[in-house]
Design an enzyme around this catalytic site. Structure first.
Site, PDB file in Angstrom:
ATOM      1  N   THR A 139      45.419 -25.298  22.154  1.00  0.00           N
ATOM      2  CA  THR A 139      46.589 -24.685  21.512  1.00  0.00           C
ATOM      3  C   THR A 139      47.527 -25.717  20.884  1.00  0.00           C
ATOM      4  O   THR A 139      48.256 -25.385  19.952  1.00  0.00           O
ATOM      5  CB  THR A 139      47.398 -23.854  22.531  1.00  0.00           C
ATOM      6  OG1 THR A 139      47.757 -24.690  23.630  1.00  0.00           O
ATOM      7  CG2 THR A 139      46.608 -22.662  23.015  1.00  0.00           C
TER       8      THR A 139
ATOM      9  N   ASP B  55      40.301 -32.326  23.847  1.00  0.00           N
ATOM     10  CA  ASP B  55      41.675 -31.830  23.906  1.00  0.00           C
ATOM     11  C   ASP B  55      42.184 -31.870  22.467  1.00  0.00           C
ATOM     12  O   ASP B  55      41.937 -32.841  21.742  1.00  0.00           O
ATOM     13  CB  ASP B  55      42.497 -32.783  24.786  1.00  0.00           C
ATOM     14  CG  ASP B  55      43.895 -32.248  25.042  1.00  0.00           C
ATOM     15  OD1 ASP B  55      44.211 -31.980  26.199  1.00  0.00           O
ATOM     16  OD2 ASP B  55      44.673 -32.114  24.062  1.00  0.00           O
TER      17      ASP B  55
ATOM     18  N   THR C  73      42.104 -26.056  26.596  1.00  0.00           N
ATOM     19  CA  THR C  73      42.221 -25.476  27.936  1.00  0.00           C
ATOM     20  C   THR C  73      41.280 -24.302  28.159  1.00  0.00           C
ATOM     21  O   THR C  73      40.774 -24.102  29.263  1.00  0.00           O
ATOM     22  CB  THR C  73      43.681 -25.007  28.151  1.00  0.00           C
ATOM     23  OG1 THR C  73      44.514 -26.162  28.055  1.00  0.00           O
ATOM     24  CG2 THR C  73      43.884 -24.343  29.486  1.00  0.00           C
TER      25      THR C  73
ATOM     26  N   GLN D 192      64.193 -27.761   9.062  1.00  0.00           N
ATOM     27  CA  GLN D 192      64.007 -27.901  10.512  1.00  0.00           C
ATOM     28  C   GLN D 192      64.185 -26.551  11.218  1.00  0.00           C
ATOM     29  O   GLN D 192      63.798 -26.400  12.371  1.00  0.00           O
ATOM     30  CB  GLN D 192      65.028 -28.888  11.083  1.00  0.00           C
ATOM     31  CG  GLN D 192      64.767 -30.303  10.665  1.00  0.00           C
ATOM     32  CD  GLN D 192      65.775 -31.291  11.226  1.00  0.00           C
ATOM     33  OE1 GLN D 192      66.491 -30.994  12.181  1.00  0.00           O
ATOM     34  NE2 GLN D 192      65.826 -32.462  10.643  1.00  0.00           N
TER      35      GLN D 192
HETATM   36  N1  ASP Z   1      46.106 -29.854  25.610  1.00  0.00           N
HETATM   37  C1  ASP Z   1      45.376 -28.640  25.366  1.00  0.00           C
HETATM   38  C2  ASP Z   1      44.803 -28.702  23.967  1.00  0.00           C
HETATM   39  O1  ASP Z   1      45.501 -28.456  23.016  1.00  0.00           O
HETATM   40  C3  ASP Z   1      46.252 -27.457  25.536  1.00  0.00           C
HETATM   41  C4  ASP Z   1      45.607 -26.126  25.321  1.00  0.00           C
HETATM   42  O2  ASP Z   1      44.460 -25.973  24.975  1.00  0.00           O
HETATM   43  O3  ASP Z   1      46.295 -25.133  25.516  1.00  0.00           O
HETATM   44  O4  ASP Z   1      43.661 -29.026  23.810  1.00  0.00           O
END
Ligand code: ASP
Length: 358
Positions: free
Chosen positions: A104, A72, A28, A291
């Site tokens: 993320t 992504d 992102t 867990q």
């Molecule tokens: N879907 C994205 C990724 O992990 C989410 C992000 O970057 O926050 O590439």
């Protein structure tokens, strides 16, 4: 994978405080609105200085290596981890630190994997990203990136402060292999429940020197082998015997991260114990992880974990699932004899487990 390298001219007249190689993989953070304004598209990283003029004030010499097609992070594979490790190896001497811009969603896995692949690391590798793209007014990318860059060149008494793989996100600097993504909407996306933050960024970046690793003594080694034939098995009440038996009997299965209950407990049904024992007898390594986000696996504390201990399941202490998966991939990838493999899986290799509760 095609890669592009560019040097950003920070145009400062001063001697730079340090040099950083930024590795841009996608996620992102690097998205901007397209011309129609309706879609997010990957950002051309050569334009970063236009988007973030504040980088000029940092007085850091910055180069960027960018995936020509940013991804992504849901599409990240073990090949990306090996490639990142190779990029760092090839540029290790030239830079004081590294910042990896990464989605993320799987950042905690990549940071954990890199912590194993880069043995005797003596420089900071800081992962960061963003919840809101860099092209949006409320983006968290600016603060995350600027602080990650500062951390990557920070020194105290002539040495870097954090010679390890970390995630910097939402004001917290976390050990990479202790981190988890815990939030998909708010800015504080990462937590490290079983190990405190290495630093907090407020007006100043406040490091906690007691928690930071000392410089390793041995030579820097970049590993390139990871075992893929492993699986995560998360227990839940009502597991079907046929499914579990088939899973554990998968041909070529080398390792299982068993996500058990509480302090490492699992069902004591005979079929379950047999299926586990047979897998171990076939040479599969089973690493027991809780867990629960907090606390640790203590095999033998309850009868429901005593059986696991007796059959040779390895207790994962307070390791995260992300670190357990990548530890299994790394250790099995070394191709060592059984006893040595077991010893390594039980040991604290890169600060991913605490020997005693903290
Ligand atoms: N879907 C994205 C990724 O992990 C989410 C992000 O970057 O926050 O590439």
């Amino acid at each position: 994978m095609e890669l592009q390298k560019v040097h950003l001219n920070t145009a400062s007249t001063l001697e730079p405080d340090g040099s950083v190689l930024v590795i841009y993989t996608g996620g992102t953070i690097g998205m901007v609105s397209d011309r129609s304004g309706s879609h997010l598209v990957p950002f051309n990283f050569e334009e970063i200085m236009h988007r973030m003029p504040e980088l000029r004030q940092l007085n850091i010499s910055i180069s960027v290596i960018s995936y020509t097609e940013p991804i992504d992070s849901s599409n990240v594979t073990e090949e990306d981890w090996i490639m990142l490790a190779s990029i760092i190896r090839d540029n290790y001497e030239e830079y004081d630190g590294f910042v990896v811009l990464h989605g993320t969603d799987t950042m905690a896995y990549t940071a954990s994997a890199l912590s194993y692949l880069l043995e005797n690391l003596q420089k900071p590798i800081i992962f960061t990203g963003a919840q809101v793209p860099i092209g949006k007014p409320r983006t968290d990318a600016r603060e995350n990136l600027v602080t990650a860059l500062e951390i990557a060149v920070s020194t105290r008494t002539g040495r870097c402060i954090v010679p390890e793989v970390c995630i910097y996100f939402g004001n917290l600097l976390l050990r990479g292999n202790r981190s988890k993504k815990v939030e998909s909407s708010h800015f504080n996306a990462f937590k490290s429940v079983n190990y405190p933050a290495l630093a907090m960024a407020g007006v100043n970046i406040e490091y906690r020197p007691m928690l930071i690793r000392s410089l390793p003594k041995g030579p820097f080694i970049v590993h390139q082998q990871l075992e893929r034939n492993i699986v995560r098995l998360k227990l839940f009440p009502g597991l079907a015997e046929r499914v579990i038996r088939n899973l554990l009997a998968t041909k070529g299965l080398k390792g299982v991260v068993l996500e058990s209950y509480g302090s490492g407990n699992a069902p004591t049904a005979q079929w379950f114990l047999n299926a586990m024992q047979e897998a171990i007898n076939r040479g599969t390594f089973i690493l027991n992880v809780s867990q629960c986000d907090g606390g640790r696996v203590e095999q033998g504390r309850y009868q429901t974990s005593q059986y696991l201990q007796e059959m040779g399941v390895i207790g994962g202490a307070d390791i995260t699932s992300e670190a357990a998966v990548t530890k299994l991939m790394y250790v099995l990838g070394l191709g060592l004899p059984r006893e040595e493999t077991r010893k390594l899986l039980e040991s604290n290799l890169r600060g991913e487990i605490s020997e005693e509760p903290i």
